[in-house]
Design a protein around this motif. Structure first.
Motif, PDB file in Angstrom:
ATOM      1  N   GLY A  80       0.803  -1.211   0.000  1.00 48.48           N
ATOM      2  CA  GLY A  80       0.000   0.000   0.000  1.00 48.48           C
ATOM      3  C   GLY A  80       0.839   1.265   0.000  1.00 48.48           C
ATOM      4  N   ALA A  81       1.993   1.214   0.677  1.00 50.10           N
ATOM      5  CA  ALA A  81       2.883   2.374   0.748  1.00 50.10           C
ATOM      6  C   ALA A  81       3.827   2.452  -0.442  1.00 50.10           C
ATOM      7  CB  ALA A  81       3.695   2.322   2.043  1.00 50.10           C
ATOM      8  N   ASN A  82       3.700   1.488  -1.384  1.00 52.59           N
ATOM      9  CA  ASN A  82       4.535   1.431  -2.583  1.00 52.59           C
ATOM     10  C   ASN A  82       6.009   1.241  -2.255  1.00 52.59           C
ATOM     11  OD1 ASN A  82       4.699   1.176  -5.326  1.00 52.59           O
ATOM     12  ND2 ASN A  82       4.872   3.353  -5.735  1.00 52.59           N
ATOM     13  N   MET A  83       6.290   0.568  -1.125  1.00 54.07           N
ATOM     14  CA  MET A  83       7.658   0.145  -0.859  1.00 54.07           C
ATOM     15  C   MET A  83       8.041  -1.016  -1.776  1.00 54.07           C
ATOM     16  SD  MET A  83       7.477   0.278   3.304  1.00 54.07           S
ATOM     17  CE  MET A  83       9.069  -0.532   3.487  1.00 54.07           C
ATOM     18  N   MET A  84       7.026  -1.730  -2.271  1.00 56.75           N
ATOM     19  CA  MET A  84       7.195  -2.723  -3.325  1.00 56.75           C
ATOM     20  C   MET A  84       5.894  -2.733  -4.107  1.00 56.75           C
ATOM     21  SD  MET A  84       7.241  -6.035  -0.846  1.00 56.75           S
ATOM     22  CE  MET A  84       5.763  -6.841  -0.223  1.00 56.75           C
ATOM     23  N   ASP A  85       5.954  -3.219  -5.328  1.00 59.99           N
ATOM     24  CA  ASP A  85       4.811  -3.070  -6.210  1.00 59.99           C
ATOM     25  C   ASP A  85       3.748  -4.142  -6.011  1.00 59.99           C
ATOM     26  OD1 ASP A  85       5.837  -0.766  -7.666  1.00 59.99           O
ATOM     27  OD2 ASP A  85       7.369  -2.146  -8.383  1.00 59.99           O
ATOM     28  N   ALA A  86       4.122  -5.294  -5.512  1.00 65.74           N
ATOM     29  CA  ALA A  86       3.161  -6.371  -5.247  1.00 65.74           C
ATOM     30  C   ALA A  86       3.792  -7.370  -4.302  1.00 65.74           C
ATOM     31  CB  ALA A  86       2.732  -7.068  -6.547  1.00 65.74           C
ATOM     32  N   GLY A  87       2.947  -8.227  -3.721  1.00 61.73           N
ATOM     33  CA  GLY A  87       3.454  -9.249  -2.816  1.00 61.73           C
ATOM     34  C   GLY A  87       2.394 -10.301  -2.542  1.00 61.73           C
ATOM     35  N   LEU A  88       2.760 -11.261  -1.712  1.00 64.31           N
ATOM     36  CA  LEU A  88       1.896 -12.368  -1.306  1.00 64.31           C
ATOM     37  C   LEU A  88       1.265 -12.020   0.035  1.00 64.31           C
ATOM     38  CD1 LEU A  88       0.938 -15.375  -1.479  1.00 64.31           C
ATOM     39  CD2 LEU A  88       3.103 -15.993  -0.378  1.00 64.31           C
ATOM     40  N   ASP A 140      -5.131   0.760  -0.639  1.00 58.56           N
ATOM     41  CA  ASP A 140      -4.361   1.148  -1.829  1.00 58.56           C
ATOM     42  C   ASP A 140      -3.813  -0.054  -2.575  1.00 58.56           C
ATOM     43  OD1 ASP A 140      -4.676   3.969  -1.529  1.00 58.56           O
ATOM     44  OD2 ASP A 140      -3.211   3.918   0.084  1.00 58.56           O
ATOM     45  N   ALA A 141      -4.667  -1.058  -2.784  1.00 56.91           N
ATOM     46  CA  ALA A 141      -4.215  -2.272  -3.458  1.00 56.91           C
ATOM     47  C   ALA A 141      -5.316  -2.865  -4.316  1.00 56.91           C
ATOM     48  CB  ALA A 141      -3.732  -3.300  -2.430  1.00 56.91           C
ATOM     49  N   VAL A 142      -4.926  -3.831  -5.122  1.00 55.05           N
ATOM     50  CA  VAL A 142      -5.802  -4.684  -5.918  1.00 55.05           C
ATOM     51  C   VAL A 142      -5.361  -6.111  -5.630  1.00 55.05           C
ATOM     52  CG1 VAL A 142      -6.301  -5.430  -8.281  1.00 55.05           C
ATOM     53  CG2 VAL A 142      -6.232  -2.986  -7.735  1.00 55.05           C
ATOM     54  N   GLY A 143      -6.322  -7.043  -5.501  1.00 56.60           N
ATOM     55  CA  GLY A 143      -5.951  -8.417  -5.179  1.00 56.60           C
ATOM     56  C   GLY A 143      -6.627  -9.429  -6.075  1.00 56.60           C
ATOM     57  N   GLY A 233      -9.296 -29.581   7.942  1.00 53.34           N
ATOM     58  CA  GLY A 233      -9.825 -28.396   7.291  1.00 53.34           C
ATOM     59  C   GLY A 233      -8.873 -27.782   6.281  1.00 53.34           C
ATOM     60  N   MET A 234      -9.474 -27.169   5.262  1.00 57.13           N
ATOM     61  CA  MET A 234      -8.724 -26.424   4.258  1.00 57.13           C
ATOM     62  C   MET A 234      -9.129 -24.962   4.344  1.00 57.13           C
ATOM     63  SD  MET A 234      -9.112 -29.088   1.054  1.00 57.13           S
ATOM     64  CE  MET A 234     -10.885 -29.287   1.352  1.00 57.13           C
ATOM     65  N   GLY A 235      -8.158 -24.084   4.260  1.00 59.00           N
ATOM     66  CA  GLY A 235      -8.436 -22.657   4.367  1.00 59.00           C
ATOM     67  C   GLY A 235      -7.650 -21.855   3.355  1.00 59.00           C
ATOM     68  N   GLY A 236      -8.099 -20.658   3.135  1.00 57.46           N
ATOM     69  CA  GLY A 236      -7.428 -19.759   2.213  1.00 57.46           C
ATOM     70  C   GLY A 236      -8.419 -18.685   1.757  1.00 57.46           C
ATOM     71  N   PRO A 237      -8.044 -17.868   0.794  1.00 59.73           N
ATOM     72  CA  PRO A 237      -6.867 -18.013  -0.056  1.00 59.73           C
ATOM     73  C   PRO A 237      -5.725 -17.067   0.318  1.00 59.73           C
ATOM     74  CG  PRO A 237      -8.421 -16.517  -1.082  1.00 59.73           C
ATOM     75  CD  PRO A 237      -8.991 -16.875   0.270  1.00 59.73           C
ATOM     76  N   PRO A 238      -4.482 -17.561   0.334  1.00 53.80           N
ATOM     77  CA  PRO A 238      -3.363 -16.624   0.230  1.00 53.80           C
ATOM     78  C   PRO A 238      -3.439 -15.958  -1.145  1.00 53.80           C
ATOM     79  CG  PRO A 238      -2.635 -18.818   0.914  1.00 53.80           C
ATOM     80  CD  PRO A 238      -4.046 -18.958   0.423  1.00 53.80           C
ATOM     81  N   ILE A 239      -3.267 -14.664  -1.198  1.00 60.09           N
ATOM     82  CA  ILE A 239      -3.428 -13.916  -2.450  1.00 60.09           C
ATOM     83  C   ILE A 239      -2.058 -13.681  -3.064  1.00 60.09           C
ATOM     84  CG2 ILE A 239      -4.296 -11.797  -3.496  1.00 60.09           C
ATOM     85  CD1 ILE A 239      -6.244 -11.623  -1.119  1.00 60.09           C
ATOM     86  N   MET A 240      -1.822 -14.307  -4.203  1.00 62.35           N
ATOM     87  CA  MET A 240      -0.498 -14.213  -4.822  1.00 62.35           C
ATOM     88  C   MET A 240      -0.256 -12.861  -5.480  1.00 62.35           C
ATOM     89  SD  MET A 240       0.109 -18.032  -6.393  1.00 62.35           S
ATOM     90  CE  MET A 240      -1.599 -18.270  -6.933  1.00 62.35           C
ATOM     91  N   MET A 241      -1.287 -12.241  -6.031  1.00 64.37           N
ATOM     92  CA  MET A 241      -1.106 -10.938  -6.673  1.00 64.37           C
ATOM     93  C   MET A 241      -1.868  -9.875  -5.892  1.00 64.37           C
ATOM     94  SD  MET A 241       1.099 -11.225  -9.013  1.00 64.37           S
ATOM     95  CE  MET A 241       0.931  -9.622  -9.821  1.00 64.37           C
ATOM     96  N   TYR A 242      -1.190  -9.300  -4.925  1.00 61.29           N
ATOM     97  CA  TYR A 242      -1.694  -8.170  -4.155  1.00 61.29           C
ATOM     98  C   TYR A 242      -0.861  -6.979  -4.619  1.00 61.29           C
ATOM     99  CZ  TYR A 242      -3.382  -5.580  -0.029  1.00 61.29           C
ATOM    100  OH  TYR A 242      -3.973  -4.663   0.815  1.00 61.29           O
ATOM    101  N   VAL A 243      -1.453  -6.136  -5.483  1.00 62.05           N
ATOM    102  CA  VAL A 243      -0.726  -5.145  -6.267  1.00 62.05           C
ATOM    103  C   VAL A 243      -1.063  -3.737  -5.798  1.00 62.05           C
ATOM    104  CG1 VAL A 243      -0.200  -4.360  -8.617  1.00 62.05           C
ATOM    105  CG2 VAL A 243      -0.919  -6.740  -8.232  1.00 62.05           C
TER     106      VAL A 243
END
Length: 372
Positions: A80-88, A140-143, A233-243
């Motif tokens: 969100g602070a644009n220290m990096m452009d995307a992450g997990l 300030d992101a898209v996921g 149990g199964m859980g998720g989702p981890p979001i691979m493209m959080y931009v």
């Protein structure tokens, strides 16, 4: 962190390929997974190559793994602070920032149908959770592009076998796993993946409730004596493209569409090229190393049944307390989608090509990248 790279200089243009773009946008992806973790190397990096090809080289993603830019809990703020452009991003690590997404994560899907769970997670996240996308925008992101892991198992020091053995043990859990641990009488401990292995080694934890592949990916192999083979149990989702939202909006519509077009590839690779073979390899290596696998049996099934009978109302209440305005439609859609995906996969097939096609047909073909 976006940088414009000159693709041709007056003194060197003759040495460059004729098809090289005049400029390319280089973007940085920060992963808290290890540098050699296969989610990075065998899913995200190939996806970035697909995006680069689809955009004619105009979008270039650079992978920086191993928490060099941000740890798991710090990733949403760093993006969100644009220290990096995307992450997990894992919602349980920042439930106040991402309460609607965490609601999905908190609902433990019963059974062992990994593919149906991943399909349902993506469908719910992308099509049935407006509050998820609203909270991304607020931060300030898209996921997009969630993945899932196989049913969680107890991986423990010593030799616990029964529910009674696990009572009063200190067990790391997240999402819906916390309530499962409480149901059987254990003490849930919250820790990120970068912390729990050291805690097991020190004796600060007795068990980790998680995916069996964590024996390898998080180094639990050397501190685990027993795995209780009962699906919890199964859980998720981890979001691979959080931009970062500004980065996303600065792309052209065609560039945004390229990311969505290949999202099914990313999810399918994370499932078939990473999760499934990693599980198989971890079990094989663990048995060779002498780790004991204990069949869980009916008493563990009873814990999951007890948890499932109460989790809907509890998760709804917790989500509403966390600020989710309409949690019921989200969970209703999730559970209905899980059942629907079981039928789809049984009817259509469970190979990687079919799964990728279904993710496109049922989910990502319906996503407007300009509206995220």
């Amino acid at each position: 962190m976006k940088r414009l790279l000159m693709a041709a200089l007056l003194t060197g243009a003759a040495t460059l390929p004729a098809t090289a773009p005049a400029t390319a946008t280089e973007l940085v992806y920060g992963s808290w997974l290890g540098v050699t973790n296969k989610t990075n190397t065998d899913a995200l990096v190939p996806y970035f190559d697909m995006v680069a090809e689809a955009t004619g080289g105009d979008i270039q993603w650079e992978m920086i793994g191993g928490s060099q830019l941000a740890n798991a809990s710090g990733t949403p703020e760093a993006v969100g602070a644009n220290m990096m452009d995307a992450g997990l991003v894992m919602a349980p690590y920042q439930p106040r920032m991402l309460p609607a997404t965490n609601l999905i994560f908190s609902q433990s899907l019963v059974g062992e149908d990994l593919l149906a769970s991943v399909g349902a997670m993506n469908e719910t996240l992308m099509l049935h959770c407006d509050e998820c996308h609203a909270e991304f925008a607020q931060n300030d992101a898209v996921g997009f592009a969630g993945y899932g892991v196989s049913p969680y198992l107890f991986m423990c020091r010593g030799g616990p076998r029964t529910i009674d053995d696990l009572r009063r043990m200190k067990i790391r859990g997240s999402g819906g796993g916390v309530a499962i641990i409480e149901t059987l009488g254990g003490t849930p401990i919250s820790m990120t993946g970068n912390e729990f292995t050291a805690a097991m080694e020190r004796g600060a934890l007795d068990c980790v409730l998680g995916s069996v592949q964590w024996l390898v990916s998080f180094g639990l192999m050397d501190v685990t004596d027993t795995v209780i083979d009962a699906p919890m149990g199964m859980g998720g989702p981890p979001i691979m493209m959080y931009v970062n939202r500004g980065v996303w909006e600065d792309m052209t519509p065609e560039q945004r569409q390229a990311h969505i077009d290949h999202a099914p590839d990313l999810v399918s690779m994370a499932t078939f090229d990473v999760q499934i073979p990693a599980d198989e390899a971890a079990v094989s290596q663990a048995k060779e190393q002498g780790i004991t696998f204990i069949e869980g049996g009916p008493e563990y099934d009873a814990v999951m049944s007890e948890r499932d009978a109460t989790q809907y109302d509890l998760n709804i209440g917790n989500a509403r307390d966390a600020g989710v305005e309409a949690p019921e439609p989200i969970l209703d859609a999730y559970l209905a989608s899980f059942d629907r995906w079981k039928g789809l996969l049984d009817d259509e097939g469970r190979d990687s090509d079919t799964f990728r096609r279904l993710l496109w047909d049922e989910v990502y073909s319906k996503v407007d990248p300009d509206a995220l």
